[in-house]
Design a protein around this motif. Structure first.
Motif: not given
Length: 268
Positions: A125-129, A141-156
């Motif tokens: 998973h990739v989060l674009g900030l 910024y691009l942040l990366y995550r393995a396994g479970s996706p980024f959550t609404a809390a992470h986006l907040a």
């Protein structure tokens, strides 16, 4: 955001705004932003427009705190900008967003870029900030995550972090410009040493740099992402530390001491 998370953001902002050396800002950000936003220890900062053939992709990890270049295959996939390039062109929205939200979950998982990210980084998973000021190409910024996706809390949390990162970026730009324009062969010392002699903080250096461009307090505030009242507080500190009483005298003293270039730089 919990009290602990808020403290982390505050600590990051404080450390970054007191850092005299611009290139040391990114290891600070790379260490804290993924933790705050739920990413793994992988971090890419995009500050320029990439093309498929040009643009250095630098990755920060615990093993490369100074940043390392991404290999050719992963670098090519990132420079092609999928799915961020089309998204940035299609909308003015600069809220943090995941690749799955932009492209659709299945489309992203089946994409060549996602495959290369799994192969190169072991992430799913990739989060674009993006930076709030960014227009046109996706910059941020691009942040990366393995396994479970980024959550609404992470986006907040990422949304709450945006103004801090924007302020740090502005500070970085001004410190780099100040260093470039104040270095000269006839200067008696390094710009940082001269600033240290007067006890100037990095934030005061940024304000002094803008003062040398004849900007008003309101314009300085816009450039720095702070209020005019805060700008005036920094100006008061500058006057006290440099033994002056007004803007003109401060600029003249700073130029005489090689803290500002002899002529004002062209405004970007």
């Amino acid at each position: 955001m919990s009290a602990r998370e808020y403290a982390r953001v505050l600590d990051l902002a404080t450390a970054a705004l007191h850092e005299r050396h611009p290139d040391r800002l990114w290891p600070l950000i790379a260490a804290e932003v993924p933790r705050i936003c739920g990413g793994d220890d992988l971090f890419i900062r995009k500050s320029e427009e990439w093309s498929a053939k040009a643009g250095t992709v630098r990755l920060w990890t615990p093993d490369s705190p100074g940043g390392g270049c991404v290999d050719d295959a992963a670098g090519l996939a990132l420079r092609q900008g999928y799915p961020w390039a089309d998204y940035a062109r299609a909308t003015a929205d600069r809220a943090p967003v995941t690749a799955s939200q932009v492209a659709g979950g299945r489309t992203w998982r089946m994409s060549t870029t996602a495959h290369l990210m799994r192969t190169a980084f072991g992430t799913d998973h990739v989060l674009g900030l993006p930076l709030p000021r960014a227009s046109g190409p996706f910059n941020g910024y691009l942040l990366y995550r393995a396994g479970s996706p980024f959550t609404a809390a992470h986006l907040a949390r990422a949304r709450r972090l945006q103004p801090v990162l924007d302020s740090i970026e502005r500070q970085h730009e001004l410190l780099v410009q100040w260093r470039q324009t104040t270095r000269s062969v006839d200067a008696p010392a390094d710009p940082d040493d001269r600033a240290a002699d007067y006890g100037l903080t990095p934030r005061e250096i940024s304000v002094l740099s803008l003062l040398g461009q004849s900007l008003t307090a309101t314009a300085m505030g816009r450039r720095l992402g702070i209020s005019p009242r805060t700008v005036h507080k920094h100006l008061e500190n500058l006057y006290r530390k440099m033994g002056t009483t007004d803007r003109v005298a401060t600029v003249l003293r700073a130029r005489a001491c090689h803290l500002l270039p002899r002529s004002s730089p062209t405004r970007p």
